[in-house]
Design a protein around this motif. Sequence first.
Motif, short mmCIF file in Angstrom:
data_model
loop_
_atom_site.label_atom_id
_atom_site.label_comp_id
_atom_site.label_asym_id
_atom_site.label_seq_id
_atom_site.Cartn_x
_atom_site.Cartn_y
_atom_site.Cartn_z
N ARG A 98 0.85 -1.21 0.00
CA ARG A 98 0.00 0.00 0.00
C ARG A 98 0.88 1.25 0.00
NH1 ARG A 98 -5.09 -0.33 3.77
NH2 ARG A 98 -5.35 1.61 2.76
N LEU A 99 0.41 2.27 -0.68
CA LEU A 99 1.15 3.54 -0.73
C LEU A 99 0.70 4.44 0.42
CD1 LEU A 99 0.96 4.34 -4.51
CD2 LEU A 99 2.89 3.44 -3.26
N ARG A 100 1.60 5.10 0.99
CA ARG A 100 1.27 6.07 2.04
C ARG A 100 2.10 7.34 1.83
NH1 ARG A 100 3.81 3.41 7.25
NH2 ARG A 100 5.26 2.38 5.94
N VAL A 101 1.62 8.40 2.49
CA VAL A 101 2.28 9.69 2.37
C VAL A 101 3.53 9.67 3.23
CG1 VAL A 101 2.03 12.17 2.75
CG2 VAL A 101 0.09 10.83 1.97
N ALA A 102 4.58 10.04 2.61
CA ALA A 102 5.84 10.07 3.35
C ALA A 102 5.92 11.36 4.16
CB ALA A 102 7.00 9.98 2.38
N PRO A 103 6.49 11.33 5.34
CA PRO A 103 6.66 12.56 6.13
C PRO A 103 7.60 13.50 5.40
CG PRO A 103 7.84 10.77 7.16
CD PRO A 103 7.10 10.17 6.00
N PRO A 104 7.39 14.84 5.59
CA PRO A 104 8.27 15.79 4.91
C PRO A 104 9.69 15.65 5.42
CG PRO A 104 6.85 16.91 6.47
CD PRO A 104 6.43 15.46 6.44
#
Length: 123
Positions: A2-8
């Motif tokens: 699954r794809l998730r948002v990477a932290p900045p």
Amino acid sequence: PRLRVAPPPPVSVPRAPFAALIVVLVVGGVLGILAVNTKINENAFRLEKLQQQQARLDLEKQQLDRQIADAEAPGNLTAQARRLGLVDAGEPGYVRLPDGKLPLGVPQPATGEPSVTSQGAGG
């Protein structure tokens, strides 16, 4: 997967220039306030000095006004005129302006005697 948002990515701000800017602003502000307070105190001393001078000049003006009022009193004017050798002129003659005739009275030269104190006052 699954794809998730990477932290900045972490941003590192250089702390030394920011701290120096804050120190410069605080020191500049304190010096500015000190300069303004010094100027205010200097002007307060100057104002107090000028107020004292004004009070002194007001008192002097009152004294001079009183002297002028005393000198302008009719009795004092008459006495000063007699000391200068002036005499009463008597009855005046009036000239009518449109035609230049004398409608009331005929002017006569003064016949009074100068006072004794006016003798030798010419110079």
